[in-house]
Design a protein around this motif. Structure first.
Motif, PDB file in Angstrom:
ATOM      1  N   LEU A 117     -11.134 -10.962 -12.357  1.00 58.27           N
ATOM      2  CA  LEU A 117     -10.880  -9.852 -13.293  1.00 58.27           C
ATOM      3  C   LEU A 117     -11.713  -8.638 -12.908  1.00 58.27           C
ATOM      4  O   LEU A 117     -11.248  -7.500 -12.937  1.00 58.27           O
ATOM      5  N   TYR A 118     -12.956  -8.904 -12.518  1.00 53.17           N
ATOM      6  CA  TYR A 118     -13.838  -7.808 -12.082  1.00 53.17           C
ATOM      7  C   TYR A 118     -13.254  -7.116 -10.846  1.00 53.17           C
ATOM      8  O   TYR A 118     -13.170  -5.882 -10.779  1.00 53.17           O
ATOM      9  N   THR A 119     -12.830  -7.926  -9.864  1.00 55.11           N
ATOM     10  CA  THR A 119     -12.284  -7.369  -8.618  1.00 55.11           C
ATOM     11  C   THR A 119     -11.029  -6.553  -8.920  1.00 55.11           C
ATOM     12  O   THR A 119     -10.822  -5.471  -8.373  1.00 55.11           O
ATOM     13  N   SER A 169      -7.672  -6.195  -0.362  1.00 54.16           N
ATOM     14  CA  SER A 169      -8.773  -5.862   0.535  1.00 54.16           C
ATOM     15  C   SER A 169     -10.111  -6.298  -0.077  1.00 54.16           C
ATOM     16  O   SER A 169     -10.963  -6.895   0.588  1.00 54.16           O
ATOM     17  N   GLU A 170     -10.298  -6.027  -1.360  1.00 52.27           N
ATOM     18  CA  GLU A 170     -11.557  -6.410  -2.044  1.00 52.27           C
ATOM     19  C   GLU A 170     -11.670  -7.922  -2.192  1.00 52.27           C
ATOM     20  O   GLU A 170     -12.742  -8.491  -1.985  1.00 52.27           O
ATOM     21  N   SER A 171     -10.550  -8.556  -2.548  1.00 50.24           N
ATOM     22  CA  SER A 171     -10.582 -10.008  -2.777  1.00 50.24           C
ATOM     23  C   SER A 171     -10.943 -10.767  -1.506  1.00 50.24           C
ATOM     24  O   SER A 171     -11.595 -11.805  -1.552  1.00 50.24           O
ATOM     25  N   VAL A 218     -10.905   3.106  -8.718  1.00 53.38           N
ATOM     26  CA  VAL A 218     -11.887   3.415  -9.764  1.00 53.38           C
ATOM     27  C   VAL A 218     -13.232   2.745  -9.483  1.00 53.38           C
ATOM     28  O   VAL A 218     -14.280   3.254  -9.840  1.00 53.38           O
ATOM     29  N   GLU A 219     -13.177   1.587  -8.837  1.00 60.81           N
ATOM     30  CA  GLU A 219     -14.384   0.831  -8.456  1.00 60.81           C
ATOM     31  C   GLU A 219     -15.376   0.725  -9.612  1.00 60.81           C
ATOM     32  O   GLU A 219     -15.007   0.392 -10.699  1.00 60.81           O
ATOM     33  N   SER A 220     -16.649   1.094  -9.350  1.00 61.38           N
ATOM     34  CA  SER A 220     -17.670   0.829 -10.364  1.00 61.38           C
ATOM     35  C   SER A 220     -17.539   1.647 -11.635  1.00 61.38           C
ATOM     36  O   SER A 220     -18.172   1.319 -12.631  1.00 61.38           O
ATOM     37  N   GLN A 276     -10.190  -5.090 -11.774  1.00 63.65           N
ATOM     38  CA  GLN A 276     -10.449  -3.828 -12.492  1.00 63.65           C
ATOM     39  C   GLN A 276     -11.027  -2.765 -11.543  1.00 63.65           C
ATOM     40  O   GLN A 276     -10.742  -1.585 -11.690  1.00 63.65           O
ATOM     41  N   CYS A 277     -11.797  -3.203 -10.545  1.00 66.22           N
ATOM     42  CA  CYS A 277     -12.329  -2.254  -9.558  1.00 66.22           C
ATOM     43  C   CYS A 277     -11.206  -1.659  -8.717  1.00 66.22           C
ATOM     44  O   CYS A 277     -11.335  -0.557  -8.182  1.00 66.22           O
ATOM     45  N   SER A 278     -10.093  -2.394  -8.582  1.00 66.81           N
ATOM     46  CA  SER A 278      -8.983  -1.980  -7.721  1.00 66.81           C
ATOM     47  C   SER A 278      -7.947  -1.122  -8.440  1.00 66.81           C
ATOM     48  O   SER A 278      -6.894  -0.816  -7.876  1.00 66.81           O
ATOM     49  N   SER A 305     -15.106   1.569 -13.380  1.00 67.07           N
ATOM     50  CA  SER A 305     -14.423   0.632 -14.289  1.00 67.07           C
ATOM     51  C   SER A 305     -15.417  -0.103 -15.183  1.00 67.07           C
ATOM     52  O   SER A 305     -15.076  -0.557 -16.278  1.00 67.07           O
ATOM     53  N   LYS A 306     -16.659  -0.227 -14.706  1.00 65.16           N
ATOM     54  CA  LYS A 306     -17.671  -0.955 -15.488  1.00 65.16           C
ATOM     55  C   LYS A 306     -17.899  -0.288 -16.844  1.00 65.16           C
ATOM     56  O   LYS A 306     -18.181  -0.964 -17.833  1.00 65.16           O
ATOM     57  N   VAL A 307     -17.780   1.036 -16.863  1.00 63.22           N
ATOM     58  CA  VAL A 307     -17.968   1.766 -18.123  1.00 63.22           C
ATOM     59  C   VAL A 307     -16.862   1.384 -19.107  1.00 63.22           C
ATOM     60  O   VAL A 307     -17.119   1.128 -20.286  1.00 63.22           O
ATOM     61  N   TYR A 367     -17.283  -1.137   3.557  1.00 62.54           N
ATOM     62  CA  TYR A 367     -17.377  -2.587   3.358  1.00 62.54           C
ATOM     63  C   TYR A 367     -16.142  -3.121   2.635  1.00 62.54           C
ATOM     64  O   TYR A 367     -15.905  -4.307   2.589  1.00 62.54           O
ATOM     65  N   ILE A 368     -15.340  -2.201   2.058  1.00 63.01           N
ATOM     66  CA  ILE A 368     -14.019  -2.567   1.539  1.00 63.01           C
ATOM     67  C   ILE A 368     -13.035  -1.836   2.468  1.00 63.01           C
ATOM     68  O   ILE A 368     -12.962  -0.596   2.446  1.00 63.01           O
ATOM     69  N   PRO A 369     -12.319  -2.584   3.367  1.00 67.56           N
ATOM     70  CA  PRO A 369     -11.523  -1.924   4.410  1.00 67.56           C
ATOM     71  C   PRO A 369     -10.574  -0.843   3.895  1.00 67.56           C
ATOM     72  O   PRO A 369     -10.442   0.213   4.512  1.00 67.56           O
TER      73      PRO A 369
HETATM   74  N1  GLU Z   1     -15.834  -3.167  -6.167  1.00 67.90           N
HETATM   75  C1  GLU Z   1     -17.103  -2.687  -5.700  1.00 67.90           C
HETATM   76  C2  GLU Z   1     -18.043  -3.843  -5.518  1.00 67.90           C
HETATM   77  O1  GLU Z   1     -18.096  -4.674  -6.364  1.00 67.90           O
HETATM   78  C3  GLU Z   1     -17.650  -1.667  -6.656  1.00 67.90           C
HETATM   79  C4  GLU Z   1     -18.996  -1.101  -6.260  1.00 67.90           C
HETATM   80  C5  GLU Z   1     -19.256   0.322  -6.704  1.00 67.90           C
HETATM   81  O2  GLU Z   1     -18.331   1.109  -6.912  1.00 67.90           O
HETATM   82  O3  GLU Z   1     -20.450   0.690  -6.824  1.00 67.90           O
HETATM   83  O4  GLU Z   1     -18.705  -3.981  -4.541  1.00 67.90           O
END
Ligand code: GLU
Length: 336
Positions: free
Chosen positions: A210-212, A179-181, A82-84, A214-216, A86-88, A47-49
């Protein structure tokens, strides 16, 4: 009588100490790598190309002890999204900036039992983003990062915190960010729904961006292992020696990881692995064994809940080889 009581207590403590050598740990990591290397199954996130096109054969595992010793096998220097996970790191930043009670009040610490990007979870929790470790709470966390109202200042705080936790710099993978944005429609809905409930504490597009971003961020398994070890070590980075956060924050972040790190599969994960861990759709898994070590593994193909098949298997293999588990009640002593 009194002496006998004391003697008994002492005996129990001795019995619960588990002594493991560094070579046993190294062997466990190496064997886990060899065992899981050819494991098939799963599929890259599509879902993220950008993520769909990452080599699915990549695989690495890295474990860092509290004295900074690191054991690396496989592709531990490859920079993946790093994707999710990064939430940590950003949850740690707001725990530092606001304290544990305020994070509980403004976001929460409840498991959703639902997928990472669930809108339903926000509605079910009665307008609450639940926890900083799901998309909703992580977007709220980005809105809380100080300095308020200053996109660049906030980003600097986020990325500098990454550097401190990982012991070396990490940078955004521009192509992944783009790609995420371009495809984050679900997250846009989450951000605006949270705004409707008064749970975005800064500009909405800025918080989402900022969230997008940090996930990238591109991160290596080695860096994530060091980040995990910083948590296991009570906030002091074992490689750089820097105190990144106060010791009382470590059990708070580990609780959040333990309760929701694998989304709707978190209970199954903790039950079968014995280690609190957080996954990301880039294929990374970060695990924390408090007071003992941090571990990270990476392999792109994911199971249906979005957790890396090979990384999960590798972390579980290390835990079972060493006979360790967060609820085992052992005091672990590592010797040379
Ligand atoms: N950037 C992804 C999203 O927000 C992270 C999701 C994940 O790693 O679980 O959809």
């Amino acid at each position: 009588m009194q002496n006998r009581g004391l003697w008994k207590t002492h005996t129990i403590l001795i019995n619960m100490e588990k002594v493991i050598t560094k070579s046993q740990i190294k062997a466990a990591v190496e064997e886990a790598y060899a065992e899981c290397r050819n494991l098939k199954g799963g599929k890259n996130a599509d879902y993220i190309p950008y993520l769909a096109n990452i080599d699915p054969e990549l695989f690495g595992i890295s474990l860092t002890l509290r004295d900074g010793t690191t054991f690396d096998f496989g592709d531990t220097e490859y920079k993946f999204g790093v994707e999710s996970v990064s939430k940590v790191l950003t949850a740690l930043l707001i725990l530092k900036q606001y304290g544990a009670a305020e994070v509980l009040r403004q976001i929460g610490a409840d498991a959703t039992g639902l997928p990472f990007n669930s809108i339903f979870a926000i509605l079910l929790e009665n307008d609450h983003p639940s926890t900083p470790l799901v998309n909703a709470g992580a977007i709220t966390a980005c809105s809380m990062v100080r300095p308020q109202g200053d996109s660049w200042g906030k980003w600097e705080a986020i990325i500098n915190n990454f550097t401190d936790l990982c012991g070396s710099e990490a940078q955004v993978i521009d192509e992944l960010y783009k790609s995420e944005s371009e495809t984050n429609f679900n997250n846009r809905s989450i951000a605006w729904l949270l705004k409707n409930y008064g749970r975005i504490y800064d500009d909405v597009p800025m918080s989402l961006d900022l969230y997008t971003r940090q996930c990238s961020v591109g991160i290596t398994a080695r860096q994530l292992g060091i980040c995990a070890a910083t948590i296991a070590n009570g906030g002091v980075n074992p490689v750089t020696g820097k105190e990144v956060f106060a010791p009382e924050i470590a059990p708070k972040i580990t609780t959040l990881i333990a309760t929701v790190g694998f989304y709707q599969n978190t209970g199954d994960w903790l039950y079968t692995s014995g280690i609190p861990a957080k996954s990301g759709v880039g294929g990374g898994v970060l695990g924390v064994l408090p007071g003992v070590f941090g571990i990270a593994a990476f392999a792109p193909p994911l199971d249906p809940a979005g957790n890396s098949v090979r990384a999960q298997a590798a972390v579980k293999a290390v835990m079972s080889r060493l006979g360790l588990g967060v609820f085992n009640g052992d005091t672990v002593r590592i010797t040379d």
